[in-house]
Design a protein around this motif. Sequence first.
Motif, PDB file in Angstrom:
ATOM      1  N   SER A 206      -8.780 -12.515   3.882  1.00 26.86           N
ATOM      2  CA  SER A 206      -8.127 -12.810   2.602  1.00 26.86           C
ATOM      3  C   SER A 206      -8.197 -11.644   1.621  1.00 26.86           C
ATOM      4  O   SER A 206      -7.313 -11.492   0.768  1.00 26.86           O
ATOM      5  CB  SER A 206      -8.751 -14.054   1.972  1.00 26.86           C
ATOM      6  OG  SER A 206     -10.150 -13.864   1.769  1.00 26.86           O
ATOM      7  N   CYS A 207      -9.231 -10.802   1.736  1.00 27.20           N
ATOM      8  CA  CYS A 207      -9.372  -9.692   0.783  1.00 27.20           C
ATOM      9  C   CYS A 207      -8.255  -8.666   0.925  1.00 27.20           C
ATOM     10  O   CYS A 207      -7.999  -7.876   0.006  1.00 27.20           O
ATOM     11  CB  CYS A 207     -10.735  -9.033   0.929  1.00 27.20           C
ATOM     12  SG  CYS A 207     -11.033  -8.355   2.566  1.00 27.20           S
ATOM     13  N   ILE A 208      -7.558  -8.648   2.090  1.00 25.87           N
ATOM     14  CA  ILE A 208      -6.452  -7.701   2.274  1.00 25.87           C
ATOM     15  C   ILE A 208      -5.316  -8.015   1.304  1.00 25.87           C
ATOM     16  O   ILE A 208      -4.560  -7.125   0.902  1.00 25.87           O
ATOM     17  CB  ILE A 208      -5.953  -7.718   3.737  1.00 25.87           C
ATOM     18  CG1 ILE A 208      -7.036  -7.180   4.678  1.00 25.87           C
ATOM     19  CG2 ILE A 208      -4.692  -6.889   3.917  1.00 25.87           C
ATOM     20  CD1 ILE A 208      -6.596  -7.046   6.106  1.00 25.87           C
ATOM     21  N   LEU A 209      -5.226  -9.288   0.896  1.00 30.04           N
ATOM     22  CA  LEU A 209      -4.142  -9.681  -0.024  1.00 30.04           C
ATOM     23  C   LEU A 209      -4.226  -8.946  -1.362  1.00 30.04           C
ATOM     24  O   LEU A 209      -3.208  -8.751  -2.035  1.00 30.04           O
ATOM     25  CB  LEU A 209      -4.188 -11.190  -0.258  1.00 30.04           C
ATOM     26  CG  LEU A 209      -3.776 -12.070   0.928  1.00 30.04           C
ATOM     27  CD1 LEU A 209      -4.131 -13.528   0.643  1.00 30.04           C
ATOM     28  CD2 LEU A 209      -2.294 -11.916   1.225  1.00 30.04           C
ATOM     29  N   ASP A 210      -5.444  -8.539  -1.752  1.00 36.48           N
ATOM     30  CA  ASP A 210      -5.634  -7.877  -3.040  1.00 36.48           C
ATOM     31  C   ASP A 210      -5.480  -6.360  -2.955  1.00 36.48           C
ATOM     32  O   ASP A 210      -5.578  -5.671  -3.970  1.00 36.48           O
ATOM     33  CB  ASP A 210      -7.024  -8.210  -3.601  1.00 36.48           C
ATOM     34  CG  ASP A 210      -7.205  -9.711  -3.811  1.00 36.48           C
ATOM     35  OD1 ASP A 210      -6.215 -10.371  -4.164  1.00 36.48           O
ATOM     36  OD2 ASP A 210      -8.329 -10.209  -3.587  1.00 36.48           O
ATOM     37  N   ILE A 211      -5.281  -5.834  -1.740  1.00 38.83           N
ATOM     38  CA  ILE A 211      -5.164  -4.385  -1.557  1.00 38.83           C
ATOM     39  C   ILE A 211      -3.696  -3.982  -1.688  1.00 38.83           C
ATOM     40  O   ILE A 211      -2.823  -4.567  -1.045  1.00 38.83           O
ATOM     41  CB  ILE A 211      -5.728  -3.954  -0.190  1.00 38.83           C
ATOM     42  CG1 ILE A 211      -7.210  -4.323  -0.080  1.00 38.83           C
ATOM     43  CG2 ILE A 211      -5.554  -2.449   0.020  1.00 38.83           C
ATOM     44  CD1 ILE A 211      -7.826  -4.016   1.277  1.00 38.83           C
ATOM     45  N   THR A 212      -3.420  -2.993  -2.500  1.00 43.66           N
ATOM     46  CA  THR A 212      -2.040  -2.532  -2.705  1.00 43.66           C
ATOM     47  C   THR A 212      -1.754  -1.195  -2.036  1.00 43.66           C
ATOM     48  O   THR A 212      -0.616  -0.733  -2.051  1.00 43.66           O
ATOM     49  CB  THR A 212      -1.744  -2.403  -4.214  1.00 43.66           C
ATOM     50  OG1 THR A 212      -2.690  -1.488  -4.791  1.00 43.66           O
ATOM     51  CG2 THR A 212      -1.852  -3.763  -4.890  1.00 43.66           C
TER      52      THR A 212
END
Length: 553
Positions: A206-212
């Motif tokens: 889920s933390c990948i969702l916050d990576i731009t």
Amino acid sequence: MNVSKGGGVLLAAQHRFTVFKIDLSCRGFDSLQCTDIVCAKCPLGHFTIYIFVVYIQPIATVDEYELLFNLLGNFTNLYNQQVIIIGDFNISDYQPTLSSSSLSSRKLSYLFNFLDFCDCQQFNNVRNANDRFLDLVISNRHCSVLRSIDILLDEDIHHPSLLITVVSRESQPKVINRNSLEDKLWNFRRADYPGLYSYISRIDWSCILDITDVNLACTHLYTQLKIGFDLYVPKTGLVRKSVFPPWFSPSIICKLKCKWRLLRKLRSSNYINNSEMINDFRRLRSELKCDIKRAQRQYLLDMESNIKSDPKKFWAYVNSLRKCTGIPAQMTYSGELLNSPEQIINAFSAYFTSNYSDCAVTNIDDYFDTTPNVSISLSNISESEVLGALKKLKSNLTAGHDGIPAFLLSDCASALCYPLTIIFNLILKTKTFPDIWKLSTITPVFKNGARNDVVNYRPISLICNFSKIFEMVDAVYTDFTKAFDKLNHHISLAKLHNFGFSDSLLSLISSYLSNRSQCVKYYGHVSNKILVSSGVPQGLIHSGTWESPLIQD
């Protein structure tokens, strides 16, 4: 000695050599009508060599040459022996400078096919009075051929006397040590797959969702996977190639080792008169012979029946029949002698890179058409598309520079499709292709000619499997020919714009093409990285999308 009308052959040996004449009639050589040939087996301590002396009459037909080279090829490969073939072949148009692409007769074609298939060379460069080479010296060992000064009989002007020296195994150039580096690699053959697959299925992505940033997202992906690899996949040095043929099963290898142990015991004085052990050895040896013949026969039948679906197995078998398939420890490139593995690998890199074009474009605007007829763009990628692409990967150990094999991604498709979908859509959104997926590794593969010349090798390129998956989504796989190495990237983008590619898609393709690099890798030795300045990357999935407009123009 074998004599027929119009010629004859004689093979004589000094008393200090132990020589055994080989009966060739049972191997089909008796069907030759216009060829005299004898063969002898000569043990020379650390190796045994088979010596053929040949005379082909001038009246021999082309079919006779085809039959002779087929029989010699079957002997050389079937019995996996070291051979030297000497004689008058009466091929008047042969020249040492000829290549397989410039042959003027079928006789030469049969000769060069034999040399290539059996990994042999012709070593005689001594011309006769007519500036020809009627006498050939062919071997799969290195030979030295000189004009002989100390002759026994009056010399025929058409057949100068030759002094032939067979180089011993110790004197031959060694092959680059395949296990020379201490780098440890993941050995996926011995992995704890239940534990590894369970770990991958439990990763929280889920933390990948916050990576731009695409590169940071890929770094997170690799970090999580490598934690699992370190826990469940042992590390090992470079895997040593098996010394046994591919049809040797574990039971055959076990019996073979038992036979060796019995033989060592029988050779010792304690068991020399042990009749029971001698009988056990003979029984085991007889069983082994039957098992090996049966296994090889079944292996060849399976290979023949599956040659369309699995051609790699056939070519692996053909290559296994060649005696030296590695890269020599001494090579040449552009007239320079290369002695170290680093020099050789970097020379390969320089040669393969020379196919790219660095030519500057004076006015790129000349290649743009401001009114494309259609518009081509990419939409978001769904999890089902990524899952389908993952399952299409071949279940093999093929891996790019990151070392992650294809079968692992295919097996874990359900667990990996979610993070990959996020990363793929981030690529489309930012129009940026990850730097880590732009590196390709190249393995040199021998084509033909002299094995110690760099220019006689072709490159086999490998990209990482994650890049393959991205390119498989809504794309068609098409290989590119070597000619596309010359395409300038700026001109390619202009042509794609004219074909109707949208600005966002062109920005992504530009990112995909820019700052690509490659390095040559061979059993742990890695060359310096080279920037790829031109060309559509070969063997990549999207190349099929680009090929049509670039060819049409």
